[in-house]
Design a protein around this motif. Sequence first.
Motif, PDB file in Angstrom:
ATOM      1  N   ILE A   1       0.948  -1.161   0.113  1.00  0.00           N
ATOM      2  CA  ILE A   1       0.063  -0.059   0.076  1.00  0.00           C
ATOM      3  C   ILE A   1       1.002   1.358  -0.072  1.00  0.00           C
ATOM      4  CG2 ILE A   1      -1.854  -1.160   0.935  1.00  0.00           C
ATOM      5  CD1 ILE A   1      -1.081   0.486   3.833  1.00  0.00           C
ATOM      6  N   ARG A   2       2.040   1.182   0.339  1.00  0.00           N
ATOM      7  CA  ARG A   2       2.938   2.404   0.503  1.00  0.00           C
ATOM      8  C   ARG A   2       2.899   3.142  -0.811  1.00  0.00           C
ATOM      9  NH1 ARG A   2       7.629   2.957   3.717  1.00  0.00           N
ATOM     10  NH2 ARG A   2       7.643   0.559   3.980  1.00  0.00           N
ATOM     11  N   GLY A   3       2.981   2.511  -1.786  1.00  0.00           N
ATOM     12  CA  GLY A   3       3.123   3.637  -3.316  1.00  0.00           C
ATOM     13  C   GLY A   3       1.915   4.227  -3.447  1.00  0.00           C
ATOM     14  N   SER A   4       0.834   3.874  -3.216  1.00  0.00           N
ATOM     15  CA  SER A   4      -0.428   4.774  -3.046  1.00  0.00           C
ATOM     16  C   SER A   4      -0.589   5.849  -2.407  1.00  0.00           C
ATOM     17  CB  SER A   4      -1.637   3.862  -2.911  1.00  0.00           C
ATOM     18  OG  SER A   4      -1.743   3.355  -1.536  1.00  0.00           O
ATOM     19  N   ASN A   5       0.465   5.953  -1.382  1.00  0.00           N
ATOM     20  CA  ASN A   5       0.756   7.112  -0.634  1.00  0.00           C
ATOM     21  C   ASN A   5      -0.552   7.614   0.073  1.00  0.00           C
ATOM     22  OD1 ASN A   5       3.335   8.016  -1.216  1.00  0.00           O
ATOM     23  ND2 ASN A   5       2.469   8.750  -3.247  1.00  0.00           N
ATOM     24  N   PRO A   6      -1.047   6.648   0.883  1.00  0.00           N
ATOM     25  CA  PRO A   6      -2.294   6.866   1.642  1.00  0.00           C
ATOM     26  C   PRO A   6      -2.105   7.800   3.005  1.00  0.00           C
ATOM     27  CG  PRO A   6      -1.294   4.836   2.250  1.00  0.00           C
ATOM     28  CD  PRO A   6      -0.768   5.285   1.083  1.00  0.00           C
ATOM     29  N   ASP A   7      -3.083   8.728   3.295  1.00  0.00           N
ATOM     30  CA  ASP A   7      -3.018   9.652   4.375  1.00  0.00           C
ATOM     31  C   ASP A   7      -3.882   8.981   5.609  1.00  0.00           C
ATOM     32  OD1 ASP A   7      -5.617   9.918   3.434  1.00  0.00           O
ATOM     33  OD2 ASP A   7      -5.261  12.226   3.110  1.00  0.00           O
ATOM     34  N   ALA A   8      -4.382   7.628   5.273  1.00  0.00           N
ATOM     35  CA  ALA A   8      -4.844   7.159   6.647  1.00  0.00           C
ATOM     36  C   ALA A   8      -5.073   5.702   6.119  1.00  0.00           C
ATOM     37  CB  ALA A   8      -6.215   7.606   7.025  1.00  0.00           C
ATOM     38  N   VAL A   9      -5.165   4.715   7.010  1.00  0.00           N
ATOM     39  CA  VAL A   9      -5.443   3.173   6.616  1.00  0.00           C
ATOM     40  C   VAL A   9      -6.769   2.944   7.427  1.00  0.00           C
ATOM     41  CG1 VAL A   9      -4.890   0.840   6.992  1.00  0.00           C
ATOM     42  CG2 VAL A   9      -3.138   2.710   6.181  1.00  0.00           C
ATOM     43  N   TYR A  10      -7.666   2.312   6.982  1.00  0.00           N
ATOM     44  CA  TYR A  10      -9.017   1.998   7.555  1.00  0.00           C
ATOM     45  C   TYR A  10      -8.679   0.270   7.654  1.00  0.00           C
ATOM     46  CZ  TYR A  10     -13.521   1.184   9.360  1.00  0.00           C
ATOM     47  OH  TYR A  10     -14.768   0.461   9.867  1.00  0.00           O
ATOM     48  N   TYR A  11      -8.723  -0.230   8.824  1.00  0.00           N
ATOM     49  CA  TYR A  11      -8.758  -1.550   8.994  1.00  0.00           C
ATOM     50  C   TYR A  11      -9.931  -2.285   9.510  1.00  0.00           C
ATOM     51  CZ  TYR A  11      -6.796  -6.175  10.607  1.00  0.00           C
ATOM     52  OH  TYR A  11      -6.651  -7.511  10.846  1.00  0.00           O
ATOM     53  N   GLY A  12     -10.321  -3.194   8.685  1.00  0.00           N
ATOM     54  CA  GLY A  12     -11.597  -4.176   8.856  1.00  0.00           C
ATOM     55  C   GLY A  12     -11.038  -5.102   9.673  1.00  0.00           C
TER      56      GLY A  12
END
Length: 409
Positions: free
Chosen positions: A240-251
Motif C-alpha cells: 500500500i505504500r506506493g499509493s501514498n495513503p493519508d490514512a488506513v482503515y482496518y476491517g
Amino acid sequence: MRNHTVKAAVLVAGALLLAACSTNKTESGSGGNNQSCDQSKGTLVIGVIAPQSGGLSALGLGIKNSAMLAVDQANEKCAVPGYKLSVQTEDDQATAQVGAQAATRLSSNANVVGVVGTLNSSVAQSVQPILKAKNIVQVSPANTNPSLTRGTDYGTNPKREYANYFRVCATDDLQGPFAAKYLVGKAGKKNIAVITDGKTYGEGLAGEFKKEAVKEGAAIAAVAKVGEKDTDFSGVINSIRGSNPDAVYYGGEYPQAGPLSKQMKDAGLNVPVMGGDGIYDPKFIELGGKEGDLATSVGAPTDTLDTAKAFVSAYKAKAYKDDFSAYGAFSYDATNAIIGSLAKTLSGGTAWSDGKRADLITNVQSYSAQGATGEVKFDQYGDSTNKLLTVYKVSGGKWAADETGTFGG
C-alpha cells in the motif's frame, strides 16, 4: 462486532459434540442469592457464548462477567419467583466451529432459557441455526454485521431468518459510514487504504466504510488483506505504500490492528489507522496502536452515561479481575432483557418448560426498558433501536472519546 457456511456448521455440530464435551465448558453458579426468595421450582440457566481465552478474551471476559452480574442481581431481587438463575459460560475461542459446539451443549439442556452472545459475527452465523432449532432466544451484546438480522440482501430486501435472534448494539451499515464521515469530513483524509482480515465482521464493516468514504469524496488508494494469524505485516505495508495513503482503515480486530499500526510507523508510513469496535480496546494500544489512531464503537462511552452509573459501580464492587471492556454494559442489558422477559413469561406462577421458549421469544421482541446503555428495545428485525456510535482517538496512551452521534445517511 464481528464466514462461513451456516449449513456446514449445523451438519458438523452434532459430530463435534462428543469431542468437545471435555473442553471449553465452564459452569458458574451465581452468587448473591436472597435466602428469602422462593427457589423451590429449581434452577434455570442463561448461557453465555464468548471468547474467554485467546486474543479476544479481554472482550469476551467483560461480556461473561457482566452477564453474571445481571444474574446475581436478579437472584438478589427474586426477579423470577420460584426459580434460581445460574450462568453457564462457554468459551467459543472466537471460532465458528467451537461456537457451534457450545450452542449444541446449551441447546441440549431443557432448563436453558436463553443465550447471551456471541462476540464475533462469524461465530454467530454458526450458532444461530442451532439455537433456532430448539427455539432458544439469543441476544448478542456485540454482533454488528447487518446480515445476521436482515439477511444477505439487507440493503434492498431485508428479511429476518432467525426470529429468536436479537442484538442490543448498532450495526455496521451505520458504524462504517459513521467512521467514513468522520475520517473524510472531520479528519480531512482523502486518500485512504483499506485493509481487512477476511472475516465476516471485518469484510462487512470495511465494505460499508468504503461506500460512504467514496460518497464523501475520498479515494480508496489501495485494498489489501491480512491473515487472522499474521504477525508480520511488512508485505501488506509495502503493497500500500506506493499509493501514498493519508490514512488506513482496518476491517478486523485488535490482535492484528495494534501490531499493524506499529509496524507501519516503524516502516515510515506514519498515518492514522482507523477501525471499528473490534479494535476499540486498551489491548490495541498495548499491542502497538499509536497516538492519533482512531476507532468507532457502539453506544456512548459507558463511563459518561447516567444510565450506566449503577452498572459501573456494581461491576467494580464485584472486583472482577477483568474490565467490563467495550461490551460489558451491552452484555448486562442483553442479560436483563432475557431475565425481564422470562419473568413476564412465568408470571402468575407459570412453571418453566422448554415449551415456554416461544413465549419467551415473543416477550423479548416486545421488551422495552431503560438499561445501562440507554433504551433497550428491538425493531421488527431484532435490531436495537439504539443507534448511537462514538469515535475514539488514542491520546496520551489511552482511548479518548472524540465524537458521539448517529449516522444520518
